[in-house]
Design an enzyme around this catalytic site. Structure first.
Site, mmCIF file in Angstrom:
data_model
loop_
_atom_site.group_PDB
_atom_site.id
_atom_site.type_symbol
_atom_site.label_atom_id
_atom_site.label_comp_id
_atom_site.label_asym_id
_atom_site.label_seq_id
_atom_site.Cartn_x
_atom_site.Cartn_y
_atom_site.Cartn_z
ATOM 1 N N MET A 1 -9.095 7.835 0.369
ATOM 2 C CA MET A 1 -9.891 8.151 1.568
ATOM 3 C C MET A 1 -10.464 9.549 1.447
ATOM 4 O O MET A 1 -9.788 10.451 0.940
ATOM 5 C CB MET A 1 -9.009 8.071 2.813
ATOM 6 C CG MET A 1 -8.301 6.739 2.984
ATOM 7 S SD MET A 1 -7.419 6.696 4.547
ATOM 8 C CE MET A 1 -6.578 5.099 4.387
ATOM 9 N N MET B 1 -11.205 -6.498 5.548
ATOM 10 C CA MET B 1 -10.419 -5.554 6.351
ATOM 11 C C MET B 1 -10.073 -6.191 7.692
ATOM 12 O O MET B 1 -10.957 -6.690 8.403
ATOM 13 C CB MET B 1 -11.211 -4.260 6.598
ATOM 14 C CG MET B 1 -11.526 -3.432 5.364
ATOM 15 S SD MET B 1 -10.100 -2.916 4.385
ATOM 16 C CE MET B 1 -9.127 -2.019 5.596
ATOM 17 N N HIS C 1 -8.468 1.002 -3.769
ATOM 18 C CA HIS C 1 -9.375 0.748 -2.652
ATOM 19 C C HIS C 1 -10.067 2.048 -2.286
ATOM 20 O O HIS C 1 -9.441 2.955 -1.744
ATOM 21 C CB HIS C 1 -8.519 0.202 -1.477
ATOM 22 C CG HIS C 1 -9.278 -0.079 -0.228
ATOM 23 N ND1 HIS C 1 -8.644 -0.357 0.972
ATOM 24 C CD2 HIS C 1 -10.609 -0.161 0.029
ATOM 25 C CE1 HIS C 1 -9.549 -0.575 1.903
ATOM 26 N NE2 HIS C 1 -10.751 -0.457 1.369
ATOM 27 N N ASP D 1 -6.531 -6.787 4.127
ATOM 28 C CA ASP D 1 -5.986 -5.424 4.203
ATOM 29 C C ASP D 1 -5.957 -4.942 5.651
ATOM 30 O O ASP D 1 -7.005 -4.745 6.264
ATOM 31 C CB ASP D 1 -6.853 -4.490 3.347
ATOM 32 C CG ASP D 1 -6.223 -3.117 3.167
ATOM 33 O OD1 ASP D 1 -5.137 -2.866 3.718
ATOM 34 O OD2 ASP D 1 -6.855 -2.290 2.474
ATOM 35 N N ASP E 1 -4.804 3.534 -1.721
ATOM 36 C CA ASP E 1 -5.864 3.787 -0.739
ATOM 37 C C ASP E 1 -6.439 5.190 -0.901
ATOM 38 O O ASP E 1 -5.790 6.184 -0.585
ATOM 39 C CB ASP E 1 -5.300 3.634 0.678
ATOM 40 C CG ASP E 1 -5.107 2.173 1.057
ATOM 41 O OD1 ASP E 1 -6.090 1.404 0.929
ATOM 42 O OD2 ASP E 1 -4.001 1.802 1.481
ATOM 43 N N MET F 1 -12.241 4.171 -0.085
ATOM 44 C CA MET F 1 -12.864 4.350 1.241
ATOM 45 C C MET F 1 -13.574 5.691 1.201
ATOM 46 O O MET F 1 -13.159 6.679 1.816
ATOM 47 C CB MET F 1 -11.777 4.284 2.325
ATOM 48 C CG MET F 1 -11.278 2.856 2.523
ATOM 49 S SD MET F 1 -9.682 2.769 3.348
ATOM 50 C CE MET F 1 -8.603 2.983 1.926
ATOM 51 N N SER G 1 0.849 -1.197 0.000
ATOM 52 C CA SER G 1 0.000 0.000 0.000
ATOM 53 C C SER G 1 0.877 1.237 0.000
ATOM 54 O O SER G 1 1.671 1.452 0.922
ATOM 55 C CB SER G 1 -0.893 0.019 1.240
ATOM 56 O OG SER G 1 -1.432 1.324 1.383
ATOM 57 N N GLY H 1 -2.751 3.554 8.154
ATOM 58 C CA GLY H 1 -1.779 2.471 8.132
ATOM 59 C C GLY H 1 -1.245 2.232 9.529
ATOM 60 O O GLY H 1 -1.469 3.028 10.445
ATOM 61 N N HIS I 1 -1.243 -1.308 -4.303
ATOM 62 C CA HIS I 1 -2.514 -0.987 -3.647
ATOM 63 C C HIS I 1 -2.579 0.515 -3.355
ATOM 64 O O HIS I 1 -1.661 1.080 -2.756
ATOM 65 C CB HIS I 1 -2.598 -1.799 -2.350
ATOM 66 C CG HIS I 1 -3.900 -1.700 -1.624
ATOM 67 N ND1 HIS I 1 -5.012 -2.450 -1.962
ATOM 68 C CD2 HIS I 1 -4.266 -0.968 -0.553
ATOM 69 C CE1 HIS I 1 -6.000 -2.176 -1.124
ATOM 70 N NE2 HIS I 1 -5.579 -1.273 -0.259
HETATM 71 C C1 DX5 Z 1 -6.227 0.996 5.816
HETATM 72 C C2 DX5 Z 1 -5.765 0.835 4.382
HETATM 73 C C3 DX5 Z 1 -4.665 -0.140 4.253
HETATM 74 C C4 DX5 Z 1 -3.413 0.279 4.966
HETATM 75 C C5 DX5 Z 1 -2.645 -0.921 5.369
HETATM 76 O O1 DX5 Z 1 -7.324 1.824 5.883
HETATM 77 O O2 DX5 Z 1 -6.842 0.391 3.581
HETATM 78 O O3 DX5 Z 1 -4.408 -0.475 2.897
HETATM 79 O O4 DX5 Z 1 -2.577 1.097 4.190
HETATM 80 O O5 DX5 Z 1 -1.552 -0.494 6.143
HETATM 81 P P1 DX5 Z 1 -0.808 -1.494 7.131
HETATM 82 O O6 DX5 Z 1 -0.296 -2.644 6.330
HETATM 83 O O7 DX5 Z 1 0.259 -0.637 7.708
HETATM 84 O O8 DX5 Z 1 -1.825 -1.941 8.165
HETATM 85 ZN ZN ZN Z 2 -6.434 -0.504 1.534
#
Ligand code: DX5
Ligand code: ZN
Length: 226
Positions: free
Chosen positions: A41, A141, A70, A176, A39, A72, A12, A148, A37
């Site tokens: 948000m 999830m 992804h 994830d 993310d 969110m 990610s 992260g 990946h």
């Molecule tokens: C969380 C994200 C993940 C995140 C994972 O909301 O969707 O993709 O970046 O990070 P780690 O591996 O540090 O948990």
């Molecule tokens: Zn993610």
């Protein structure tokens, strides 16, 4: 993209240097990443805010593997075409993001790309029971989405239930959140094949010193494949 259930590591870029995505992506792909990946948000569906379609389109120029986006965000549907145009290979929406996830998955496929559906930790496997013929990936999830570096929440029983529900359909199970060499084998033993990892891939390295990325990816893969 051909379908298979081999273990895929998807770093990610949430844990990468945001001012240097091009070199960071080049580094993780050279060091063995299978997918990238991304993310997205919105500060509404999740408390954190990352980036939108122009940044995703810029990232796309550097991805030679698979760009796994992804979302969110809520609502999802008004933004599908923008992320498809930005170059997502897979676009994943949350089942919790609105009342019409079935319509959302249809719209993603109609945009000509793979459709994924994500489940928050509190959402049961059964939420996707009627969506499995409309989806190419179920993302489980293992943290509450938004950040992260959070602690892994064990969802192995949910993964097992999904693996049984999916049967021989060509549907990936992606995990994830909180994946590292200690947690990866729990979920691959339960039937997952795509492992997203942010902090556990990027720790200790940089685009200038990418060898640690390779060590980290190999450690996760070795643990995951036993
Ligand atoms: C969380 C994200 C993940 C995140 C994972 O909301 O969707 O993709 O970046 O990070 P780690 O591996 O540090 O948990
Ligand atoms: Zn993610």
């Amino acid at each position: 993209m051909t379908f298979d259930r081999s273990i895929k590591i998807a770093p990610s870029i949430l844990s990468a240097d945001f001012a240097d995505f091009g070199r960071e992506i080049c580094a993780i792909e050279a060091q063995g990443a299978d997918w990238v990946h991304v993310d997205v948000m919105d500060g509404h569906f999740v408390p954190n805010l990352t980036f939108g379609p122009p940044a995703v389109a810029a990232v796309r120029h550097h991805v030679t593997t698979v760009m796994d986006v992804h979302l969110m965000i809520a609502p999802v549907d008004p933004h599908i075409d923008a992320y498809a145009t930005a170059g997502a290979d897979i676009l994943t929406a949350h089942v919790e993001a609105g009342p019409h996830i079935h319509r959302t998955l249809q719209a993603i496929r109609a945009a000509g790309i793979k459709a994924g559906v994500a489940l928050n930790p509190g959402t049961p496997a059964e939420a996707v029971a009627h969506l499995l013929d409309l989806t190419d990936l179920v993302c489980v999830m293992t943290v509450n989405p938004g950040f992260g570096g959070q602690k892994f929440i064990d969802m192995s029983d949910k993964v097992r239930a999904l693996r049984a529900m999916i049967g021989d359909r060509p549907v990936h199970i992606e995990i994830d959140g909180g994946i590292d060499p200690a947690t990866a084998p729990l979920v691959t033993a339960a039937g997952a094949d795509v492992l997203v990892a942010g902090s556990a891939v990027f720790r200790g390295g940089s685009a200038d010193a990418p060898a640690a990325y390779g060590d980290n990816i190999r450690a996760i893969r070795a643990a995951a494949t036993g």
